[in-house]
Write an enzyme that holds these catalytic residues in place. Structure first.
Site, mmCIF file in Angstrom:
data_model
loop_
_atom_site.group_PDB
_atom_site.id
_atom_site.type_symbol
_atom_site.label_atom_id
_atom_site.label_comp_id
_atom_site.label_asym_id
_atom_site.label_seq_id
_atom_site.Cartn_x
_atom_site.Cartn_y
_atom_site.Cartn_z
ATOM 1 C CG ASP A 1 -2.099 -0.843 1.177
ATOM 2 O OD1 ASP A 1 -2.370 -1.387 0.093
ATOM 3 O OD2 ASP A 1 -2.793 -0.985 2.201
ATOM 4 N NE ARG B 1 -4.172 -1.639 -4.640
ATOM 5 C CZ ARG B 1 -3.926 -1.978 -3.357
ATOM 6 N NH1 ARG B 1 -3.671 -1.067 -2.454
ATOM 7 N NH2 ARG B 1 -3.925 -3.243 -3.006
#
Ligand SMILES: Cc1cc2nc3c(=O)[nH]c(=O)nc-3n(C[C@H](O)[C@H](O)[C@H](O)COP(=O)(O)OP(=O)(O)OC[C@H]3O[C@@H](n4cnc5c(N)ncnc54)[C@H](O)[C@@H]3O)c2cc1C
Length: 309
Positions: free
Chosen positions: A135, A185
């Site tokens: 992340d 992402r």
């Protein structure tokens, strides 16, 4: 307009204590977080996989300054990876990891500890037959995260990156990461960032998202389109056609509990769709970021606080 105060509230210890005493099983929390335990997360995973979706699991927690807590987070990831393998769902379920949850902010050797911990999780993920995505957190950590990603990819090239379209630097980062085998992402970004580093106007963020998406979709890597925004989803579809990408050479990603009908619609149309499932007791910061994005949930949230009293 409410985004800033809510993001500031997410740092208030008093509010945190009040909100954290709410049961996860009720109301607004349960909408975004299926539960606090490995079992509840695995059950939610199984249900989504059975309906044709993929999953990325996030053991909630961030910014730890406690070595023991960082170690417990690593343990939690090892436990869920074991459970996913045991249940035969690891092929369709990966994990998402925040480096600040596994030691990066520890004084002294934080970066080194986070890298070693991330390596341990990557090993376990590979043994289970799945992958890890790192992340992305606030902009002060972007270089550190990309540096650790580079190190990890030497042994685990399948490790996914996350880039945030609201940062000025991201289009360049997309160019650097749009190479073969590189899972990236792309999200808009969830933190309160200063105007020296990030677009403040939503329209500018959206335009940046589209520019970044073009780079990723035209490139050789594997784009992961993390957005609930219908316009971004349509544009991604058009870019897939323009760049002759087949379904499955990119994927859509959305958060647990947000636009579930759209998640199913895309999957039924043959697209690969991954749902990000956060779980664990540290759901407070995550919940506040979701409320900041969509203040219409606030009335419901305040009502659940009042009815608890
Ligand atoms: C899988 C995934 C992983 C993520 N990982 C990170 C990360 O590592 N780092 C990080 O900073 N951020 C991360 N984010 C959060 C992201 O940066 C955004 O904060 C968040 O996704 C909101 O942006 P959006 O693109 O969905 O669109 P927004 O600009 O928030 O919304 C645009 C439009 O989407 C639709 N929409 C949005 N929310 C809803 C809703 N609740 N119900 C119905 N319609 C809705 C509406 O039409 C809305 O107008 C992640 C998001 C996802 C989906």
């Amino acid at each position: 307009m409410l985004r800033r105060p809510l993001l500031l509230l997410s740092r208030s210890e008093k509010i945190k204590d009040l909100v954290s005493s709410m049961p996860v099983s009720g109301g607004i929390v349960h909408r975004f977080v299926p539960g606090e335990t490995t079992d509840t997360a695995v059950n939610a995973t199984r249900e989504l996989i059975d309906s044709g979706l993929h999953v990325s699991l996030d053991f909630l927690g961030e910014d730890t300054l406690d070595r023991e807590q960082a170690d417990q987070t690593v343990e939690a990831y090892l436990e869920i990876l074991d459970a996913l393998a045991e249940q035969g769902v690891a092929r369709n379920a990966e994990v998402s990891v925040k480096l600040s949850a596994i030691g990066r902010a520890l004084p002294g050797e934080g970066e080194k500890i986070a890298l070693e911990n991330a390596r341990t999780i990557c090993h376990a993920a590979r043994n289970a037959g799945t992958t890890v995505t790192l992340d992305m957190e606030d902009h002060t950590t972007t270089d550190s995260t990309l540096g650790i990603l580079r190190e990890l990819r030497k042994d685990f090239p399948e490790t996914g990156a996350v880039l945030q379209a609201y940062l000025f630097r991201t289009e360049d980062d997309c160019r650097s990461l749009a190479h073969e085998g590189s899972r990236v992402r792309l999200c808009k970004g969830a933190y309160k960032e200063p105007e020296s580093v990030a677009f403040q106007d939503k329209r500018e963020v959206d335009k940046s998202y589209v520019r970044c998406l073009k780079v990723l979709m035209a490139g050789e890597g594997y784009p992961m389109i993390a957005s609930h925004d219908p316009r971004m989803i349509d544009i991604a579809g058009a870019l897939a056609t323009r760049y002759n990408r087949t379904q499955g050479s990119y994927e859509y990603q959305m958060l647990y509990g947000i636009r579930p009908d759209e998640q199913r619609r895309l999957a039924e149309a043959g697209e690969k769709v991954r749902v990000y499932i956060p779980y664990g007791v540290e759901w407070y910061g995550y919940l506040m970021r979701r409320l900041a994005e969509r203040p219409s949930n606030l009335t419901f949230f305040l009502r659940s606080l009042i009815s608890k009293k």
